[in-house]
Design a protein around this motif. Structure first.
Motif, PDB file in Angstrom:
ATOM      1  N   TYR A 174      55.942  12.037   7.409  1.00 34.36           N
ATOM      2  CA  TYR A 174      56.421  10.627   7.247  1.00 34.36           C
ATOM      3  C   TYR A 174      58.198  10.730   7.610  1.00 34.36           C
ATOM      4  O   TYR A 174      58.633  10.035   8.128  1.00 34.36           O
ATOM      5  CB  TYR A 174      56.214  10.102   5.896  1.00 34.36           C
ATOM      6  CG  TYR A 174      54.579   9.742   5.525  1.00 34.36           C
ATOM      7  CD1 TYR A 174      54.083   8.707   6.183  1.00 34.36           C
ATOM      8  CD2 TYR A 174      53.945  10.514   5.039  1.00 34.36           C
ATOM      9  CE1 TYR A 174      52.803   8.603   6.070  1.00 34.36           C
ATOM     10  CE2 TYR A 174      52.679  10.594   4.656  1.00 34.36           C
ATOM     11  CZ  TYR A 174      52.059   9.524   5.309  1.00 34.36           C
ATOM     12  OH  TYR A 174      50.802   9.484   4.979  1.00 34.36           O
ATOM     13  N   VAL A 175      58.964  11.871   7.109  1.00 35.76           N
ATOM     14  CA  VAL A 175      60.237  12.253   7.220  1.00 35.76           C
ATOM     15  C   VAL A 175      60.437  12.226   8.790  1.00 35.76           C
ATOM     16  O   VAL A 175      61.396  11.783   9.068  1.00 35.76           O
ATOM     17  CB  VAL A 175      60.664  13.429   6.189  1.00 35.76           C
ATOM     18  CG1 VAL A 175      62.038  13.778   6.520  1.00 35.76           C
ATOM     19  CG2 VAL A 175      60.561  12.882   4.633  1.00 35.76           C
ATOM     20  N   ILE A 176      59.789  12.948   9.145  1.00 31.83           N
ATOM     21  CA  ILE A 176      60.088  13.202  10.943  1.00 31.83           C
ATOM     22  C   ILE A 176      60.199  11.942  11.643  1.00 31.83           C
ATOM     23  O   ILE A 176      60.942  11.906  12.414  1.00 31.83           O
ATOM     24  CB  ILE A 176      59.044  14.554  11.299  1.00 31.83           C
ATOM     25  CG1 ILE A 176      59.251  15.863  10.852  1.00 31.83           C
ATOM     26  CG2 ILE A 176      59.053  14.595  12.828  1.00 31.83           C
ATOM     27  CD1 ILE A 176      57.971  16.692  10.713  1.00 31.83           C
ATOM     28  N   ASP A 177      58.938  11.365  11.310  1.00 34.93           N
ATOM     29  CA  ASP A 177      59.017  10.211  12.067  1.00 34.93           C
ATOM     30  C   ASP A 177      60.165   9.176  11.744  1.00 34.93           C
ATOM     31  O   ASP A 177      60.708   8.488  12.490  1.00 34.93           O
ATOM     32  CB  ASP A 177      57.666   9.313  11.960  1.00 34.93           C
ATOM     33  CG  ASP A 177      56.511   9.787  12.733  1.00 34.93           C
ATOM     34  OD1 ASP A 177      56.604  10.979  13.748  1.00 34.93           O
ATOM     35  OD2 ASP A 177      55.274   9.738  12.245  1.00 34.93           O
ATOM     36  N   GLU A 178      60.382   9.266  10.498  1.00 41.07           N
ATOM     37  CA  GLU A 178      61.533   8.223   9.834  1.00 41.07           C
ATOM     38  C   GLU A 178      62.737   8.334  10.362  1.00 41.07           C
ATOM     39  O   GLU A 178      63.594   7.601  10.970  1.00 41.07           O
ATOM     40  CB  GLU A 178      61.436   8.131   8.299  1.00 41.07           C
ATOM     41  CG  GLU A 178      62.537   7.375   7.705  1.00 41.07           C
ATOM     42  CD  GLU A 178      62.340   7.498   6.288  1.00 41.07           C
ATOM     43  OE1 GLU A 178      62.026   6.468   5.465  1.00 41.07           O
ATOM     44  OE2 GLU A 178      62.520   8.493   5.569  1.00 41.07           O
ATOM     45  N   VAL A 179      63.211   9.716  10.254  1.00 43.17           N
ATOM     46  CA  VAL A 179      64.357  10.258  10.770  1.00 43.17           C
ATOM     47  C   VAL A 179      64.608   9.979  12.623  1.00 43.17           C
ATOM     48  O   VAL A 179      65.873   9.659  12.885  1.00 43.17           O
ATOM     49  CB  VAL A 179      64.434  11.821  10.545  1.00 43.17           C
ATOM     50  CG1 VAL A 179      65.869  12.389  10.978  1.00 43.17           C
ATOM     51  CG2 VAL A 179      64.876  11.799   8.740  1.00 43.17           C
ATOM     52  N   TRP A 180      63.583  10.385  13.064  1.00 43.94           N
ATOM     53  CA  TRP A 180      63.603  10.173  14.466  1.00 43.94           C
ATOM     54  C   TRP A 180      64.005   8.732  14.961  1.00 43.94           C
ATOM     55  O   TRP A 180      64.879   8.535  15.725  1.00 43.94           O
ATOM     56  CB  TRP A 180      62.562  11.009  15.333  1.00 43.94           C
ATOM     57  CG  TRP A 180      62.565  10.637  16.685  1.00 43.94           C
ATOM     58  CD1 TRP A 180      62.166   9.992  17.633  1.00 43.94           C
ATOM     59  CD2 TRP A 180      63.486  11.472  17.633  1.00 43.94           C
ATOM     60  NE1 TRP A 180      62.612  10.143  18.971  1.00 43.94           N
ATOM     61  CE2 TRP A 180      63.545  11.060  18.994  1.00 43.94           C
ATOM     62  CE3 TRP A 180      64.492  12.534  17.267  1.00 43.94           C
ATOM     63  CZ2 TRP A 180      64.295  11.427  19.956  1.00 43.94           C
ATOM     64  CZ3 TRP A 180      65.275  13.170  18.317  1.00 43.94           C
ATOM     65  CH2 TRP A 180      65.203  12.653  19.570  1.00 43.94           C
ATOM     66  N   LYS A 181      63.546   7.760  14.208  1.00 42.10           N
ATOM     67  CA  LYS A 181      63.384   6.521  14.542  1.00 42.10           C
ATOM     68  C   LYS A 181      64.841   6.126  14.344  1.00 42.10           C
ATOM     69  O   LYS A 181      65.440   5.184  15.130  1.00 42.10           O
ATOM     70  CB  LYS A 181      62.453   5.523  13.919  1.00 42.10           C
ATOM     71  CG  LYS A 181      62.528   4.271  14.174  1.00 42.10           C
ATOM     72  CD  LYS A 181      61.198   3.458  13.268  1.00 42.10           C
ATOM     73  CE  LYS A 181      61.597   1.897  13.376  1.00 42.10           C
ATOM     74  NZ  LYS A 181      60.808   1.388  12.484  1.00 42.10           N
ATOM     75  N   ASN A 182      65.255   6.421  13.108  1.00 43.04           N
ATOM     76  CA  ASN A 182      66.444   5.898  12.562  1.00 43.04           C
ATOM     77  C   ASN A 182      67.798   6.539  12.954  1.00 43.04           C
ATOM     78  O   ASN A 182      68.684   6.102  13.082  1.00 43.04           O
ATOM     79  CB  ASN A 182      66.641   5.921  11.038  1.00 43.04           C
ATOM     80  CG  ASN A 182      65.488   4.947  10.270  1.00 43.04           C
ATOM     81  OD1 ASN A 182      65.054   4.151  10.985  1.00 43.04           O
ATOM     82  ND2 ASN A 182      65.118   5.347   9.105  1.00 43.04           N
TER      83      ASN A 182
END
Length: 371
Positions: free
Chosen positions: A172-180
């Motif tokens: 979840y962190v990887i997806d969240e950080v790349w998006k933001n």
């Protein structure tokens, strides 16, 4: 000789003006010009290395061109810097040739570097007062540096020895950080898989492969790297009283075990930066040669994590003695390493560190490399 009262007052004023001007000149000489620093990396420091007294060959080591950023500060003091201090530190880094900064971890247990909606809900993490990821990315853009994002560390691996906990959270962190962040900042140039292992770790190959694969897929192939430790004689508990241990890994065991790990992760992990502080100085060449040999075999980059803190002292942790750092960098150069990074500049090498010795190490480094 006698002075009249008027003459005495004039003399005092003259002296006062002289000392005032001298003080201002001294402050100006020591000041580091921050305005426009992104385009001018020459620090105006009152140090001249033209008459160096070093009796060893200059610049025989691998230069440090990257550093971790440890803002969680798990086992070293927090320096409580704001953006002004961090901006100044990026300028100091840039001035000695550092082109890459790596967030060592985006969170540890309940402390975070950015306001993660996922971690706030999943682990009831503490809200940070500043979005440090956003700040680091802005400063990296400003100073033309590459920024590597370090994944989240829940602490469950340290409690259980099982890395699968870290895989689950970082999905979840990887997806969240790349998006933001990742898709918005030019300086976002890679990922650091922050799980620190040494050998025979349960599920290490599968965990590193899963996290490396997801990082690459979400970011269109940006590079990833790891920074494990060598299970040498100085690989002891930081909170313990011992400086060495008996059951250290042999060079042959190290090569066999890491050959197996590299074989399982080399398609999704681009570089390995072994920490260099857990072995003795007369062992550097043997282990470094094996590290480079393995990296070349599996077409990975071989970096060194040149620790700028001292593991040889009972006080944990202070800036390292310059000669110890020099010997480690020279061994990395002899082994043909591809890049030198450090843990970590801001605490142990920066002129504005809370440790006075760090600024002296900075000057000795500059003297050695003629910077």
């Amino acid at each position: 000789m006698k002075f009249t009262l008027l003459e005495s007052m004039e003399t005092q004023n003259t002296r006062r003006d002289f000392f005032k001007k001298a003080s201002l000149s001294g402050i100006a000489a020591m000041a580091v010009p921050m305005i426009g620093m992104a385009n001018n990396y020459t620090l105006d420091l009152p140090v001249s290395f033209d008459d160096s007294k070093l009796i060893v060959p200059h610049a025989s080591g691998l230069k440090i061109t990257g550093t971790f950023l440890d803002e969680i500060s798990h086992d070293i003091p927090h320096q409580n810097w704001g953006e002004k201090e961090w901006d100044r530190d990026f300028a100091h880094m840039k001035a000695i040739g550092i082109d890459t900064v790596i967030l060592i971890r985006s969170g540890y247990r309940r402390f975070m570097t950015y306001p993660s909606a996922y971690l706030l809900k999943k682990h009831n993490c503490y809200m940070p007062s500043v979005d440090l990821v956003e700040m680091y990315l802005r400063l990296s853009d400003k100073y033309g540096m590459k920024f590597y994002f370090g994944l989240y560390d829940s602490g469950k691996y340290w409690d259980t020895g099982d890395l699968s906990w870290e895989v689950e959270d970082n999905k979840y962190v990887i997806d969240e950080v790349w998006k933001n962040y990742g898709s918005k900042f030019k300086s976002f140039q890679g990922w650091y898989i922050s799980g620190e292992i040494s050998r025979k770790t349960k599920g290490a190959i599968g965990a590193f492969h899963a996290m490396g694969k997801q990082c690459k897929e979400v970011s269109n192939g940006l590079p990833t790297f790891i920074s494990p430790w060598i299970d040498g004689k100085k690989a002891v508990e930081a909170a313990g009283g011992n400086l060495t241990k008996e059951n250290a890994v042999s060079v042959q065991e190290h090569e066999r075990e890491w050959g197996e790990i590299f074989d399982g992760i080399h398609d999704v992990v681009d570089a390995c930066a072994f920490q260099d502080g857990h072995i003795d100085y007369d062992e550097l060449d043997a282990f470094f040669t094996v590290n480079k040999k393995l990296a070349d075999k599996y077409k990975m980059q071989c970096w060194t994590n040149a620790e700028t803190f001292d593991r040889d002292m009972p006080i944990r942790f202070l800036p390292i003695k310059f000669d110890k750092l020099r010997m480690k960098l020279e061994a990395a150069k002899r082994a043909g390493y591809d890049k030198g990074i450090t843990f970590e500049f801001s605490h142990f090498m920066s002129p504005q560190s809370s440790y006075l010795q760090a600024g002296h190490l900075y000057n000795r480094y500059r003297e050695y490399f003629g910077i």
